[in-house]
Design a protein around this motif. Structure first.
Motif, PDB file in Angstrom:
ATOM      1  N   ARG A  41       0.852  -1.431   0.002  1.00 41.47           N
ATOM      2  CA  ARG A  41      -0.082  -0.083  -0.220  1.00 41.47           C
ATOM      3  C   ARG A  41       0.792   1.461  -0.052  1.00 41.47           C
ATOM      4  NH1 ARG A  41      -3.208  -2.827   3.784  1.00 41.47           N
ATOM      5  NH2 ARG A  41      -2.486  -1.663   5.469  1.00 41.47           N
ATOM      6  N   ARG A  42       2.014   1.131   0.484  1.00 42.76           N
ATOM      7  CA  ARG A  42       2.847   2.335   0.653  1.00 42.76           C
ATOM      8  C   ARG A  42       3.423   2.639  -0.542  1.00 42.76           C
ATOM      9  NH1 ARG A  42       8.953   2.858   3.620  1.00 42.76           N
ATOM     10  NH2 ARG A  42       9.250   5.274   3.069  1.00 42.76           N
ATOM     11  N   ASP A  66       2.150   1.796  -3.492  1.00 46.89           N
ATOM     12  CA  ASP A  66       1.100   2.213  -4.179  1.00 46.89           C
ATOM     13  C   ASP A  66       0.917   3.673  -4.194  1.00 46.89           C
ATOM     14  OD1 ASP A  66       0.554  -0.088  -5.810  1.00 46.89           O
ATOM     15  OD2 ASP A  66      -0.990  -0.671  -4.119  1.00 46.89           O
ATOM     16  N   THR A  67       0.756   4.035  -2.946  1.00 52.40           N
ATOM     17  CA  THR A  67       0.911   5.575  -2.561  1.00 52.40           C
ATOM     18  C   THR A  67       1.605   6.576  -3.310  1.00 52.40           C
ATOM     19  OG1 THR A  67      -0.433   4.955  -0.546  1.00 52.40           O
ATOM     20  CG2 THR A  67       0.543   7.333  -0.682  1.00 52.40           C
ATOM     21  N   ASN A 121       1.760   6.609  -7.204  1.00 56.80           N
ATOM     22  CA  ASN A 121       0.634   7.905  -7.435  1.00 56.80           C
ATOM     23  C   ASN A 121       1.080   9.127  -7.247  1.00 56.80           C
ATOM     24  OD1 ASN A 121      -1.304   5.678  -8.226  1.00 56.80           O
ATOM     25  ND2 ASN A 121      -2.174   5.742  -6.108  1.00 56.80           N
ATOM     26  N   LEU A 130       4.431  11.430   2.512  1.00 51.81           N
ATOM     27  CA  LEU A 130       4.758  10.386   2.098  1.00 51.81           C
ATOM     28  C   LEU A 130       6.356   9.946   2.380  1.00 51.81           C
ATOM     29  CD1 LEU A 130       3.430  11.538  -1.622  1.00 51.81           C
ATOM     30  CD2 LEU A 130       2.572   9.816  -0.140  1.00 51.81           C
ATOM     31  N   ARG A 150      -0.892   5.915   4.317  1.00 46.07           N
ATOM     32  CA  ARG A 150      -0.985   4.928   3.051  1.00 46.07           C
ATOM     33  C   ARG A 150      -2.278   4.833   2.521  1.00 46.07           C
ATOM     34  NH1 ARG A 150       2.788   0.035   5.184  1.00 46.07           N
ATOM     35  NH2 ARG A 150       4.572   1.319   6.004  1.00 46.07           N
ATOM     36  N   VAL A 151      -2.639   4.740   1.428  1.00 43.84           N
ATOM     37  CA  VAL A 151      -3.899   4.197   1.113  1.00 43.84           C
ATOM     38  C   VAL A 151      -4.375   2.796   1.573  1.00 43.84           C
ATOM     39  CG1 VAL A 151      -5.396   3.474  -0.921  1.00 43.84           C
ATOM     40  CG2 VAL A 151      -3.731   5.376  -1.192  1.00 43.84           C
ATOM     41  N   GLU A 193      -7.056   8.113  -0.922  1.00 45.10           N
ATOM     42  CA  GLU A 193      -6.125   8.639  -1.835  1.00 45.10           C
ATOM     43  C   GLU A 193      -5.334   9.600  -1.262  1.00 45.10           C
ATOM     44  OE1 GLU A 193      -6.217  11.243  -6.282  1.00 45.10           O
ATOM     45  OE2 GLU A 193      -7.741  11.106  -5.081  1.00 45.10           O
ATOM     46  N   VAL A 194      -4.019   9.689  -1.476  1.00 43.53           N
ATOM     47  CA  VAL A 194      -3.195  10.565  -0.875  1.00 43.53           C
ATOM     48  C   VAL A 194      -2.360  11.154  -2.007  1.00 43.53           C
ATOM     49  CG1 VAL A 194      -1.060  10.988   0.708  1.00 43.53           C
ATOM     50  CG2 VAL A 194      -2.948   9.002   1.119  1.00 43.53           C
ATOM     51  N   VAL A 245      -5.556  14.697   1.331  1.00 39.24           N
ATOM     52  CA  VAL A 245      -5.881  13.238   1.780  1.00 39.24           C
ATOM     53  C   VAL A 245      -7.468  13.263   1.444  1.00 39.24           C
ATOM     54  CG1 VAL A 245      -5.746  11.733   3.221  1.00 39.24           C
ATOM     55  CG2 VAL A 245      -3.842  13.117   3.348  1.00 39.24           C
TER      56      VAL A 245
END
Length: 244
Positions: free
Chosen positions: A32-33, A35-36, A39, A97, A103-104, A119-120, A125
């Motif tokens: 998840r981290r 992915d965040t 993005n 971040l 995280r998402v 979403e971040v 946020v």
């Protein structure tokens, strides 16, 4: 065309980076981290490419960008005063971040709002609360962030018994229910430790308030708590332990 190509290449590189890091990740939490951050990189790359391409297109059209840059320099000072909150949002988002604070998929509490992070970005946020409402929280407004799902969670269970009942009997029932849950294949993988008896929380005219807790996987505390309370009620009834 070059700008489109650069955006495609940037997106491709970010996807390759994400795939490489995903293969090295040790679990869903770390994924998840990744992915965040991916993005955020994708958003930043798009902004840079569009800005540079726009200036080059103006130059090719015969529009001198030197006066625009000079004006932008002077106007930037004035705009900076009016856009302090926006700049603050970006700086705060960058450190959110980098320091891996959010995280998402995390369940967090920010500025009095609690929900799951959807979403971040560097600017805000996006949270969805338990009622389904979506909240957009500017990063610059974040003074205190409470992450409820980082590493592990605690399922906290409260029970109330009559003052005439023995507290130790209720505590033993809690221990037995916790042991029963840990032996259940549907819940064993979610629980990371035995029941911890916190003891008597308070003693009021309505009865004695007891508390215990269990260490569980992130985001599983509500599921474990609900099942624990259901079984504890049944156990109290079977053993004649009465609540007010």
């Amino acid at each position: 065309m070059v700008a489109w190509a650069l955006q495609f290449v940037a997106g491709r590189l970010i996807r390759i980076f994400r795939g490489y890091m995903a293969r090295r990740s040790r679990g869903a939490d770390e994924l998840r981290r990744i992915d965040t951050v991916a993005n955020a990189f994708r958003y930043f790359a798009s902004v840079v490419v569009v800005l540079v391409a726009g200036m080059l297109i103006l130059n090719e059209l015969g529009i001198s960008i030197a006066p625009i840059l000079a004006t932008a320099g002077v106007a930037g000072i004035a705009i900076a005063f009016g856009a302090q909150s926006l700049i603050k949002d970006y700086f705060t988002g960058f450190f959110l971040l980098i320091e891996d604070q959010i995280r998402v998929g995390d369940v967090v509490e920010i500025v009095g709002k609690t929900g799951e992070v959807e979403e971040v970005t560097l600017r805000y946020v996006r949270l969805r609360d338990p009622d389904g409402y979506v909240h957009y929280l500017p990063n610059g407004e974040i003074k205190l962030l409470t992450n409820r799902t980082r590493g592990f969670g605690q399922a906290v269970m409260d029970a109330v018994i009559k003052s005439s009942q023995k507290a130790e009997d209720a505590f033993q029932a809690m221990r037995d229910v916790g042991r029963e849950l840990r032996e259940d294949p549907d819940y064993a993988s979610l629980i990371l430790g035995d029941v911890q008896i916190s003891g008597i929380e308070r003693w009021e005219h309505v009865g004695v308030f007891l508390r215990c807790r269990m260490k569980v996987l992130p985001q599983e505390q509500w599921k474990v708590r609900s099942e624990f309370m259901r079984r504890l009620k049944r156990t109290f009834e079977e053993r004649g332990i009465q609540s007010p």
